[in-house]
Scaffold this motif. Structure first.
Motif, PDB file in Angstrom:
ATOM      1  N   SER A 147      -7.260 -33.006 -18.524  1.00 39.70           N
ATOM      2  CA  SER A 147      -7.824 -33.688 -17.356  1.00 39.70           C
ATOM      3  C   SER A 147      -9.066 -32.963 -16.852  1.00 39.70           C
ATOM      4  O   SER A 147     -10.017 -33.602 -16.411  1.00 39.70           O
ATOM      5  N   ARG A 148      -9.067 -31.646 -16.909  1.00 43.03           N
ATOM      6  CA  ARG A 148     -10.251 -30.901 -16.493  1.00 43.03           C
ATOM      7  C   ARG A 148     -11.417 -31.072 -17.456  1.00 43.03           C
ATOM      8  O   ARG A 148     -12.567 -30.982 -17.067  1.00 43.03           O
ATOM      9  N   ALA A 149     -11.081 -31.300 -18.741  1.00 44.03           N
ATOM     10  CA  ALA A 149     -12.126 -31.483 -19.757  1.00 44.03           C
ATOM     11  C   ALA A 149     -12.642 -32.922 -19.770  1.00 44.03           C
ATOM     12  O   ALA A 149     -13.588 -33.223 -20.480  1.00 44.03           O
ATOM     13  N   GLY A 150     -11.979 -33.805 -18.991  1.00 45.44           N
ATOM     14  CA  GLY A 150     -12.399 -35.208 -18.937  1.00 45.44           C
ATOM     15  C   GLY A 150     -11.884 -36.029 -20.090  1.00 45.44           C
ATOM     16  O   GLY A 150     -12.417 -37.086 -20.372  1.00 45.44           O
ATOM     17  N   SER A 151     -10.857 -35.541 -20.771  1.00 48.15           N
ATOM     18  CA  SER A 151     -10.285 -36.288 -21.911  1.00 48.15           C
ATOM     19  C   SER A 151      -9.493 -37.486 -21.461  1.00 48.15           C
ATOM     20  O   SER A 151      -8.898 -37.523 -20.459  1.00 48.15           O
TER      21      SER A 151
END
Length: 151
Positions: A147-151
């Motif tokens: 979620s932090r990587a925007g996946s």
């Protein structure tokens, strides 16, 4: 994401798992947990750096190392959960996804164990699931990382 390494850090007395109060902590040894955690980490696409120390300073050094080199951190601070401002500070400074983990439900234990000084410095807390909590924490941490990587 630069690193695919998850740091799993274990605090004081966790080296005694399997022998120490098995009615609370279970009969699974820390070596057994390490083997299972590394295997599940591989299944999730991560390498796992699994460590244990009875020394507060070593844990702090490893939190800092995880912040510099890791994709995420799972920490079972043991008794330092309830006493360590220094560990709280290290976790607060570490800008990576972090989960605090406890084998037992600390809220169902002695009054002094119900307060976590370190929990406000992590993204989430997993407790009460015994050795399986390590697997659950890895799965939750993967979700946080993605979620932090925007996946």
């Amino acid at each position: 994401m630069a690193s695919k390494t998850i740091y799993v850090l274990n605090g004081p007395n966790l080296n005694l798992l399997g022998a120490r109060e098995p009615e609370i902590y279970g009969k699974t040894t820390l070596a057994d947990i390490e083997t299972a955690t590394k295997a599940r980490g591989r299944e999730l696409g991560f390498s796992v750096e699994f460590r244990q120390s009875n020394a507060e300073g070593a844990l702090i050094d490893w939190v800092q190392e995880a912040a510099a080199k890791g994709a995420g951190l799972i920490i079972n601070p043991g008794a330092y959960t309830h006493t360590s401002v220094a560990l709280f500070d290290a976790l607060s400074a570490a800008k990576l996804p972090k989960i605090e983990l406890h084998l037992s439900n600390i809220h169902a234990r002695e009054a002094f164990r119900r307060q976590s000084m370190t929990a406000p410095a992590v993204d989430g807390v997993m407790m009460g699931f015994g050795a399986a909590g390590y697997r659950f924490a890895l799965e939750a941490l993967k979700s946080l990382i993605e979620s932090r990587a925007g996946s």
